[in-house]
Design an enzyme around this catalytic site. Structure first.
Site, PDB file in Angstrom:
ATOM      1  N   HIS A  18      36.001  29.554  42.423  1.00  0.00           N
ATOM      2  CA  HIS A  18      34.917  30.508  42.153  1.00  0.00           C
ATOM      3  C   HIS A  18      33.629  30.049  42.855  1.00  0.00           C
ATOM      4  O   HIS A  18      32.905  30.851  43.442  1.00  0.00           O
ATOM      5  CB  HIS A  18      34.623  30.585  40.647  1.00  0.00           C
ATOM      6  CG  HIS A  18      35.699  31.227  39.824  1.00  0.00           C
ATOM      7  ND1 HIS A  18      36.267  30.608  38.733  1.00  0.00           N
ATOM      8  CD2 HIS A  18      36.303  32.444  39.919  1.00  0.00           C
ATOM      9  CE1 HIS A  18      37.162  31.416  38.175  1.00  0.00           C
ATOM     10  NE2 HIS A  18      37.214  32.535  38.889  1.00  0.00           N
ATOM     11  N   LYS A  42      41.747  39.611  26.160  1.00  0.00           N
ATOM     12  CA  LYS A  42      42.439  38.569  26.937  1.00  0.00           C
ATOM     13  C   LYS A  42      42.548  37.249  26.171  1.00  0.00           C
ATOM     14  O   LYS A  42      43.110  36.279  26.677  1.00  0.00           O
ATOM     15  CB  LYS A  42      41.706  38.333  28.264  1.00  0.00           C
ATOM     16  CG  LYS A  42      42.089  39.339  29.344  1.00  0.00           C
ATOM     17  CD  LYS A  42      41.780  38.816  30.736  1.00  0.00           C
ATOM     18  CE  LYS A  42      42.347  39.716  31.814  1.00  0.00           C
ATOM     19  NZ  LYS A  42      42.001  39.258  33.159  1.00  0.00           N
ATOM     20  N   ARG A  94      43.137  35.507  47.007  1.00  0.00           N
ATOM     21  CA  ARG A  94      43.860  34.291  47.369  1.00  0.00           C
ATOM     22  C   ARG A  94      45.124  34.692  48.125  1.00  0.00           C
ATOM     23  O   ARG A  94      45.138  34.762  49.335  1.00  0.00           O
ATOM     24  CB  ARG A  94      44.200  33.461  46.127  1.00  0.00           C
ATOM     25  CG  ARG A  94      42.992  32.766  45.516  1.00  0.00           C
ATOM     26  CD  ARG A  94      43.245  32.356  44.110  1.00  0.00           C
ATOM     27  NE  ARG A  94      43.667  33.514  43.327  1.00  0.00           N
ATOM     28  CZ  ARG A  94      43.779  33.553  42.019  1.00  0.00           C
ATOM     29  NH1 ARG A  94      43.550  32.468  41.324  1.00  0.00           N
ATOM     30  NH2 ARG A  94      44.134  34.641  41.390  1.00  0.00           N
ATOM     31  N   SER A 132      42.068  29.996  37.081  1.00  0.00           N
ATOM     32  CA  SER A 132      41.716  29.477  35.748  1.00  0.00           C
ATOM     33  C   SER A 132      42.981  29.299  34.915  1.00  0.00           C
ATOM     34  O   SER A 132      43.123  28.331  34.178  1.00  0.00           O
ATOM     35  CB  SER A 132      40.766  30.445  35.044  1.00  0.00           C
ATOM     36  OG  SER A 132      39.606  30.630  35.802  1.00  0.00           O
TER      37      SER A 132
HETATM   38  O1  PNS Z   1      38.698  37.379  36.282  1.00  0.00           O
HETATM   39  P1  PNS Z   1      39.427  38.640  35.926  1.00  0.00           P
HETATM   40  O2  PNS Z   1      39.967  38.545  34.516  1.00  0.00           O
HETATM   41  O3  PNS Z   1      40.477  39.005  36.937  1.00  0.00           O
HETATM   42  O4  PNS Z   1      38.325  39.827  35.944  1.00  0.00           O
HETATM   43  C1  PNS Z   1      38.691  41.156  35.657  1.00  0.00           C
HETATM   44  C2  PNS Z   1      37.448  42.028  35.416  1.00  0.00           C
HETATM   45  C3  PNS Z   1      36.641  41.468  34.265  1.00  0.00           C
HETATM   46  C4  PNS Z   1      36.596  42.067  36.647  1.00  0.00           C
HETATM   47  C5  PNS Z   1      37.970  43.469  35.070  1.00  0.00           C
HETATM   48  O5  PNS Z   1      38.883  43.387  34.013  1.00  0.00           O
HETATM   49  C6  PNS Z   1      36.842  44.434  34.704  1.00  0.00           C
HETATM   50  O6  PNS Z   1      36.090  44.860  35.539  1.00  0.00           O
HETATM   51  N1  PNS Z   1      36.720  44.744  33.398  1.00  0.00           N
HETATM   52  C7  PNS Z   1      35.723  45.671  32.899  1.00  0.00           C
HETATM   53  C8  PNS Z   1      36.323  47.002  32.507  1.00  0.00           C
HETATM   54  C9  PNS Z   1      36.362  47.976  33.679  1.00  0.00           C
HETATM   55  O7  PNS Z   1      35.369  48.305  34.268  1.00  0.00           O
HETATM   56  N2  PNS Z   1      37.583  48.470  33.982  1.00  0.00           N
HETATM   57  C10 PNS Z   1      37.769  49.455  35.028  1.00  0.00           C
HETATM   58  C11 PNS Z   1      38.094  48.838  36.385  1.00  0.00           C
HETATM   59  S1  PNS Z   1      39.758  48.363  36.443  1.00  0.00           S
END
Ligand code: PNS
Length: 163
Positions: A18, A42, A94, A132
């Protein structure tokens, strides 16, 4: 006008991958907001406050520290990005395995708000295999993650998972 990007994620916890991505992004953007998703579904290992604190402590003394802020959001990401006045969402890529999920998320976000673009940067080769999730798995099984996460994260992982 400052070029601003939002770097969203669970950051449970932040890794050197990150941080690498953040450094790359700051070559393009003036300021990056790390937006930590509350994501209770989660079932994160670290609470929202702990994840934000680990990010702040990982950035302490970093030459780019002043150009990064740490915030949290819940609800739709595009609404948060709009509210802070940014036009770009930053994500890391990645391997091919990331692609499907990222592709779906980027297109859904575009459908929700066509004024916001998602930008993907590739992490450095040194970090290409870490996430992570895999870091936590290794620590749970007694493995060493030194050099893969900031020191403060390593300490907290050991304290939490070996307690
Ligand atoms: O690190 P991650 O868990 O892959 O991040 C995922 C994240 C938090 C970026 C994604 O789940 C998110 O944007 N959540 C907020 C809800 C949202 O806007 N959902 C619609 C887009 S899929």
């Amino acid at each position: 006008m400052d070029k601003l990007a939002v770097y969203p994620g669970s950051f449970d916890p932040i890794t050197n991958g990150h941080l690498d991505l953040l450094e790359r992004a700051l070559k393009i953007f003036d300021h990056v907001i790390i937006a930590v998703a509350s994501n209770p579904a989660k079932q994160p290992l670290f609470s929202l406050e702990e994840r934000m604190d680990l990010i702040r402590r990982s950035l302490q003394g970093h030459p780019l520290e002043k150009r990064v802020s740490v915030d949290t959001f819940d609800g739709l990401l595009v609404n948060y990005v709009d509210r802070v006045g940014a036009k770009a969402i930053l994500r890391g890529l990645r391997a091919v395995s990331d692609f499907e999920y990222e592709f779906q998320m980027a297109l859904m976000n575009r459908k929700l708000n066509n004024n916001i673009e998602t930008l993907y940067l590739m992490t450095g080769m040194r970090w290409i295999y870490i996430s992570s999730r895999i870091i936590k798995e290794v620590v749970i099984s007694g493995g060493d993650v030194q050099g893969l996460v900031p020191e403060v994260v390593e300490e907290q992982l050991k304290a939490r998972l070996h307690a």
